[in-house]
Scaffold this motif. Structure first.
Motif, PDB file in Angstrom:
ATOM      1  N   VAL A  47       0.848  -1.191   0.000  1.00  0.00           N
ATOM      2  CA  VAL A  47       0.000   0.000   0.000  1.00  0.00           C
ATOM      3  C   VAL A  47       0.887   1.246   0.000  1.00  0.00           C
ATOM      4  CG1 VAL A  47      -1.879   1.211   1.159  1.00  0.00           C
ATOM      5  CG2 VAL A  47      -1.690  -1.270   1.381  1.00  0.00           C
ATOM      6  N   LEU A  48       0.683   2.125  -0.970  1.00  0.00           N
ATOM      7  CA  LEU A  48       1.339   3.431  -0.960  1.00  0.00           C
ATOM      8  C   LEU A  48       0.262   4.451  -0.619  1.00  0.00           C
ATOM      9  CD1 LEU A  48       3.516   3.350  -4.227  1.00  0.00           C
ATOM     10  CD2 LEU A  48       4.039   2.436  -1.977  1.00  0.00           C
ATOM     11  N   ALA A  49       0.539   5.301   0.367  1.00  0.00           N
ATOM     12  CA  ALA A  49      -0.535   6.194   0.807  1.00  0.00           C
ATOM     13  C   ALA A  49      -0.029   7.579   1.142  1.00  0.00           C
ATOM     14  CB  ALA A  49      -1.240   5.590   2.021  1.00  0.00           C
ATOM     15  N   ALA A  50      -0.967   8.531   1.132  1.00  0.00           N
ATOM     16  CA  ALA A  50      -0.681   9.914   1.506  1.00  0.00           C
ATOM     17  C   ALA A  50      -0.177   9.967   2.946  1.00  0.00           C
ATOM     18  CB  ALA A  50      -1.944  10.753   1.354  1.00  0.00           C
ATOM     19  N   SER A  51       0.761  10.889   3.208  1.00  0.00           N
ATOM     20  CA  SER A  51       1.371  11.003   4.541  1.00  0.00           C
ATOM     21  C   SER A  51       0.343  11.167   5.639  1.00  0.00           C
ATOM     22  CB  SER A  51       2.283  12.226   4.601  1.00  0.00           C
ATOM     23  OG  SER A  51       3.190  12.205   3.567  1.00  0.00           O
ATOM     24  N   SER A  52      -0.759  11.887   5.332  1.00  0.00           N
ATOM     25  CA  SER A  52      -1.751  12.157   6.373  1.00  0.00           C
ATOM     26  C   SER A  52      -2.403  10.876   6.894  1.00  0.00           C
ATOM     27  CB  SER A  52      -2.821  13.115   5.849  1.00  0.00           C
ATOM     28  OG  SER A  52      -3.212  12.756   4.547  1.00  0.00           O
ATOM     29  N   LEU A  53      -2.266   9.778   6.126  1.00  0.00           N
ATOM     30  CA  LEU A  53      -2.874   8.512   6.571  1.00  0.00           C
ATOM     31  C   LEU A  53      -1.916   7.676   7.421  1.00  0.00           C
ATOM     32  CD1 LEU A  53      -4.578   7.701   3.177  1.00  0.00           C
ATOM     33  CD2 LEU A  53      -5.815   7.902   5.328  1.00  0.00           C
ATOM     34  N   THR A  54      -0.709   8.210   7.703  1.00  0.00           N
ATOM     35  CA  THR A  54       0.333   7.422   8.373  1.00  0.00           C
ATOM     36  C   THR A  54      -0.194   6.655   9.588  1.00  0.00           C
ATOM     37  OG1 THR A  54       1.963   9.041   7.650  1.00  0.00           O
ATOM     38  CG2 THR A  54       2.654   7.527   9.396  1.00  0.00           C
ATOM     39  N   GLU A  55      -0.755   7.364  10.575  1.00  0.00           N
ATOM     40  CA  GLU A  55      -1.154   6.702  11.825  1.00  0.00           C
ATOM     41  C   GLU A  55      -2.384   5.815  11.627  1.00  0.00           C
ATOM     42  OE1 GLU A  55      -0.772   9.960  11.507  1.00  0.00           O
ATOM     43  OE2 GLU A  55       0.981  10.510  12.730  1.00  0.00           O
ATOM     44  N   SER A  56      -3.388   6.359  10.910  1.00  0.00           N
ATOM     45  CA  SER A  56      -4.658   5.626  10.788  1.00  0.00           C
ATOM     46  C   SER A  56      -4.482   4.340   9.983  1.00  0.00           C
ATOM     47  CB  SER A  56      -5.704   6.531  10.144  1.00  0.00           C
ATOM     48  OG  SER A  56      -5.190   7.116   8.969  1.00  0.00           O
ATOM     49  N   LEU A  57      -3.790   4.401   8.842  1.00  0.00           N
ATOM     50  CA  LEU A  57      -3.623   3.196   8.024  1.00  0.00           C
ATOM     51  C   LEU A  57      -2.711   2.187   8.701  1.00  0.00           C
ATOM     52  CD1 LEU A  57      -3.332   3.766   4.178  1.00  0.00           C
ATOM     53  CD2 LEU A  57      -5.164   2.782   5.517  1.00  0.00           C
ATOM     54  N   THR A  58      -1.702   2.689   9.416  1.00  0.00           N
ATOM     55  CA  THR A  58      -0.812   1.775  10.134  1.00  0.00           C
ATOM     56  C   THR A  58      -1.616   0.996  11.169  1.00  0.00           C
ATOM     57  OG1 THR A  58       0.996   3.316   9.815  1.00  0.00           O
ATOM     58  CG2 THR A  58       1.346   1.602  11.460  1.00  0.00           C
ATOM     59  N   ALA A  59      -2.473   1.704  11.908  1.00  0.00           N
ATOM     60  CA  ALA A  59      -3.294   1.042  12.924  1.00  0.00           C
ATOM     61  C   ALA A  59      -4.247   0.038  12.269  1.00  0.00           C
ATOM     62  CB  ALA A  59      -4.081   2.089  13.714  1.00  0.00           C
ATOM     63  N   TYR A 201      -3.869  18.902   8.187  1.00  0.00           N
ATOM     64  CA  TYR A 201      -5.217  18.364   8.224  1.00  0.00           C
ATOM     65  C   TYR A 201      -5.681  18.188   9.662  1.00  0.00           C
ATOM     66  CZ  TYR A 201      -4.282  17.144   3.352  1.00  0.00           C
ATOM     67  OH  TYR A 201      -3.960  17.196   2.026  1.00  0.00           O
ATOM     68  N   HIS A 202      -7.000  18.197   9.830  1.00  0.00           N
ATOM     69  CA  HIS A 202      -7.560  17.932  11.154  1.00  0.00           C
ATOM     70  C   HIS A 202      -7.048  16.588  11.678  1.00  0.00           C
ATOM     71  CE1 HIS A 202     -10.326  17.715  14.459  1.00  0.00           C
ATOM     72  NE2 HIS A 202     -10.851  16.589  13.993  1.00  0.00           N
ATOM     73  N   SER A 203      -6.948  15.587  10.771  1.00  0.00           N
ATOM     74  CA  SER A 203      -6.503  14.253  11.187  1.00  0.00           C
ATOM     75  C   SER A 203      -5.072  14.277  11.741  1.00  0.00           C
ATOM     76  CB  SER A 203      -6.581  13.285  10.003  1.00  0.00           C
ATOM     77  OG  SER A 203      -5.646  13.653   9.017  1.00  0.00           O
ATOM     78  N   ASP A 204      -4.229  15.176  11.215  1.00  0.00           N
ATOM     79  CA  ASP A 204      -2.847  15.262  11.713  1.00  0.00           C
ATOM     80  C   ASP A 204      -2.819  15.792  13.138  1.00  0.00           C
ATOM     81  OD1 ASP A 204      -1.452  14.484   9.272  1.00  0.00           O
ATOM     82  OD2 ASP A 204      -2.266  16.356   8.469  1.00  0.00           O
ATOM     83  N   VAL A 205      -3.691  16.780  13.402  1.00  0.00           N
ATOM     84  CA  VAL A 205      -3.753  17.353  14.749  1.00  0.00           C
ATOM     85  C   VAL A 205      -4.232  16.285  15.728  1.00  0.00           C
ATOM     86  CG1 VAL A 205      -4.834  19.111  16.196  1.00  0.00           C
ATOM     87  CG2 VAL A 205      -4.147  19.677  13.855  1.00  0.00           C
ATOM     88  N   GLY A 250     -12.795  -0.724   9.597  1.00  0.00           N
ATOM     89  CA  GLY A 250     -11.789   0.142   8.973  1.00  0.00           C
ATOM     90  C   GLY A 250     -12.152   1.606   9.182  1.00  0.00           C
ATOM     91  N   HIS A 251     -13.408   1.923   8.973  1.00  0.00           N
ATOM     92  CA  HIS A 251     -13.855   3.305   9.148  1.00  0.00           C
ATOM     93  C   HIS A 251     -13.651   3.789  10.573  1.00  0.00           C
ATOM     94  CE1 HIS A 251     -16.638   3.497   5.390  1.00  0.00           C
ATOM     95  NE2 HIS A 251     -15.423   3.935   5.153  1.00  0.00           N
ATOM     96  N   GLN A 252     -13.844   2.866  11.539  1.00  0.00           N
ATOM     97  CA  GLN A 252     -13.673   3.239  12.938  1.00  0.00           C
ATOM     98  C   GLN A 252     -12.238   3.720  13.191  1.00  0.00           C
ATOM     99  OE1 GLN A 252     -16.144   3.620  15.098  1.00  0.00           O
ATOM    100  NE2 GLN A 252     -14.526   4.598  16.298  1.00  0.00           N
ATOM    101  N   ARG A 253     -11.267   2.977  12.619  1.00  0.00           N
ATOM    102  CA  ARG A 253      -9.859   3.360  12.771  1.00  0.00           C
ATOM    103  C   ARG A 253      -9.601   4.756  12.217  1.00  0.00           C
ATOM    104  NH1 ARG A 253      -7.429   1.800  16.830  1.00  0.00           N
ATOM    105  NH2 ARG A 253      -6.835  -0.377  16.949  1.00  0.00           N
ATOM    106  N   LEU A 254     -10.188   5.023  11.041  1.00  0.00           N
ATOM    107  CA  LEU A 254      -9.983   6.327  10.409  1.00  0.00           C
ATOM    108  C   LEU A 254     -10.622   7.427  11.261  1.00  0.00           C
ATOM    109  CD1 LEU A 254     -10.643   5.124   6.796  1.00  0.00           C
ATOM    110  CD2 LEU A 254      -8.555   6.260   7.543  1.00  0.00           C
ATOM    111  N   ARG A 255     -11.827   7.132  11.794  1.00  0.00           N
ATOM    112  CA  ARG A 255     -12.511   8.119  12.632  1.00  0.00           C
ATOM    113  C   ARG A 255     -11.719   8.401  13.903  1.00  0.00           C
ATOM    114  NH1 ARG A 255     -18.512   6.930  11.902  1.00  0.00           N
ATOM    115  NH2 ARG A 255     -17.938   5.043  12.981  1.00  0.00           N
ATOM    116  N   ASP A 256     -11.113   7.319  14.470  1.00  0.00           N
ATOM    117  CA  ASP A 256     -10.287   7.489  15.676  1.00  0.00           C
ATOM    118  C   ASP A 256      -9.197   8.537  15.439  1.00  0.00           C
ATOM    119  OD1 ASP A 256     -11.674   5.452  16.828  1.00  0.00           O
ATOM    120  OD2 ASP A 256     -10.119   3.917  16.531  1.00  0.00           O
TER     121      ASP A 256
END
Lengths: 262, 260
Positions: A47-59, A201-205, A250-256
């Motif tokens: 998977v190659l992904a945007a930096s902003s997804l680092t924590e959420s996709l890893t989890a 992004y809000h997700s980064d904060v 999966g969505h729950q992880r992203l929302r977290d």
């Protein structure tokens, strides 16, 4: 490979060279074999992904690997434009996730699997400051103060494009000291205390926890980015992992991690 | 005889593969360039300020290397202290350190929250990151070891009796250094300068980490190449070619010295 004593073997050099080649080939095979995994039943999803997804996709990937022991999810993060450039240049990837629809435009459409595009999540912009907010930033307009050190993403990456749109919508010319190459590099300058404010992004904060403070950007000028999840492979393990990311779990992880649902 | 021929073929093949490994990317850069559009590419607003900044910061770096590096090389070459070998090893660390790590280290030292940077900000009101000064810091950090090692090498090859001779004629150590040592190691200083300058010109990791990336202020040519690659590949290629050309010229100057 011993040569009979006293008798010159005409092919000796060649035989030795062949032996050396064989040894080298074997060593290489062994070394690469380690990376590919021992059990034949294992599947790898790259998977190659945007930096902003680092924590959420890893989890999400760690969760998935735990519940699907046969699958190995390999993640690599960079700016969306870097991801698209890499894929267009033939980088092996099964799945990509990008920050915003615009980032997808340069992607070669022939690489996308049939019916392979879905929207993974949505994100908005937010100002990040160091925890103590030394620059006393409370509004977007504060970013124009000359004494303030503002860091943005480069205009070539989605967070930079979105930040530029938000600033121009608000009629603010920010006092920028650096344009970073991806959103995490931008955030890092705030986390290290080198910058007073950054637009991320809000997700980064949310993902940074207490290491930064978020200052909201009003909805009237804020930008919403829909993150496309693009499947490049028909491989069953990839299809399954993509489906998982789009599932409730999966969505729950992203929302977290501060993402919104599409 | 046959085994000699085999051995030669056996060595030639990897040798030529090795040459291809080095040559193919550089030739590819030449082939992919839009030569007709080159003047337009180089006149782009992102290109000229980056080249100018690179020129200014690398020249400053070179001056600092000469001012600090020449005495340091002399110290390393002449000192018989038992800690000198350790000092020499320490000087070489930035040579092998990944440049990004160098950038992080520079932030920890001279950043606003850094060990030295915090005091500098409180006392003098100076803040180094995100300024051209930070670019020079980053370049000096990576280039100084190249300069010191090259100059020290030629100083160590110098006959110490010259020092003694100068002293018996009444010259002070400073005068000996200035009028005897420095002129005699001029070739070493020249090659050290060329190496240090080339290293400073190519600096990327420490610069983007410590100095950031702002056009005209901290965006040097390598940073501009990196940023342009995703939005304007032809501009990136044009800038890369300028840097390739500069590298070849430097190498040409060095080879003229070494292959005489």
């Amino acid at each position: 490979m011993t040569r009979p004593p006293g008798r010159p073997a005409p092919a000796g050099g060649l035989a030795r060279a062949a032996a050396i080649t064989a040894t080298v080939a074997l060593t290489v095979a062994t070394l690469t074999g380690c990376g590919a995994g021992k059990a034949p039943a294992r599947h790898t999803v790259v998977v190659l992904a945007a930096s902003s997804l680092t924590e959420s996709l890893t989890a999400a990937a760690r969760d998935y690997e735990k519940s699907h022991p046969g699958t190995d999810v390999q993640l690599s993060f960079a700016s969306s434009s870097t991801v698209v450039t890499q894929v267009n240049q033939g980088a092996p990837a099964d799945l990509i996730a990008l920050a915003g629809e615009t980032a997808m435009a340069p992607l070669e459409k022939s690489r996308i699997a049939r019916d392979g595009t879905r929207t993974l999540a949505a994100n908005t912009l937010e100002i990040a400051t160091p925890p103590g907010n030394p620059g006393k930033v409370t509004t977007l307009a504060d970013l124009s103060r000359p004494a303030l050190r503002v860091v943005l993403c480069a205009a070539t990456v989605p967070c930079g494009m979105a930040a530029a749109k938000a600033l121009s919508a608000a009629g603010v010319v920010a006092h920028v000291v650096s344009y970073e190459i991806n959103v995490k590099a931008t955030l890092a300058k705030v986390q290290l205390g080198e910058a007073d404010a950054a637009i991320v992004y809000h997700s980064d904060v949310v993902s940074a926890g207490g290491r930064v403070r978020g200052v909201p950007i009003p909805a009237s000028v804020n930008q919403r980015l829909d993150y496309p999840l693009v499947r490049l492979s028909e491989d069953t393990a990839t299809v399954a992992f993509a489906a998982y990311l789009l599932s409730d779990q999966g969505h729950q992880r992203l929302r977290d991690h501060g993402f919104q649902l599409p | 005889m046959r085994s000699v021929r085999w051995a030669r073929t056996g060595l030639f093949i990897p040798a030529w593969i090795g040459i291809a490994v080095l040559l193919v990317p550089m030739v590819a850069l030449l082939l992919k360039a839009d030569w007709a559009g080159m003047p337009d590419q180089l006149a782009k607003p992102s290109v000229v300020p980056a080249l100018r900044l690179s020129l200014m910061t690398t020249s400053s770096t070179l001056v600092i290397c000469a001012l600090l590096g020449t005495p340091l090389a002399w110290l390393l070459a002449r000192s018989t202290h038992r800690l000198t070998p350790w000092l020499r090893a320490l000087v070489t660390v930035p040579l092998v350190l990944p440049p990004v790590v160098g950038g992080v280290a520079l932030l920890m030292a001279y950043g606003r929250e850094g060990v030295v940077g915090r005091t500098l900000l409180e006392v003098a009101g100076w803040s180094i990151p995100f300024t051209p000064v930070a670019v020079v810091f980053a370049e000096t950090f990576v280039a100084l070891p190249f300069y010191v090692l090259a100059v020290e090498g030629s100083m160590r090859g110098l006959d110490r009796r010259y020092d003694g001779l100068a002293a018996t004629l009444g010259a002070s150590p400073w005068r000996t250094f200035r009028t005897v040592v420095v002129p005699m190691v001029a070739p070493g200083i020249a090659s050290g300068s060329a190496l240090a300058w080339a290293r400073a010109l190519g600096e990327f990791g420490a610069t983007i980490t410590f100095a950031g990336n702002f056009p005209g202020r901290t965006q040097t040519a390598p940073l501009a190449v990196y940023v342009a690659l995703e939005s304007d590949p032809q501009a990136a290629i044009a800038l890369s070619l300028v840097m390739l050309l500069v590298s070849i010229v430097i190498l040409g100057l060095l080879r003229g010295r070494w292959l005489r």
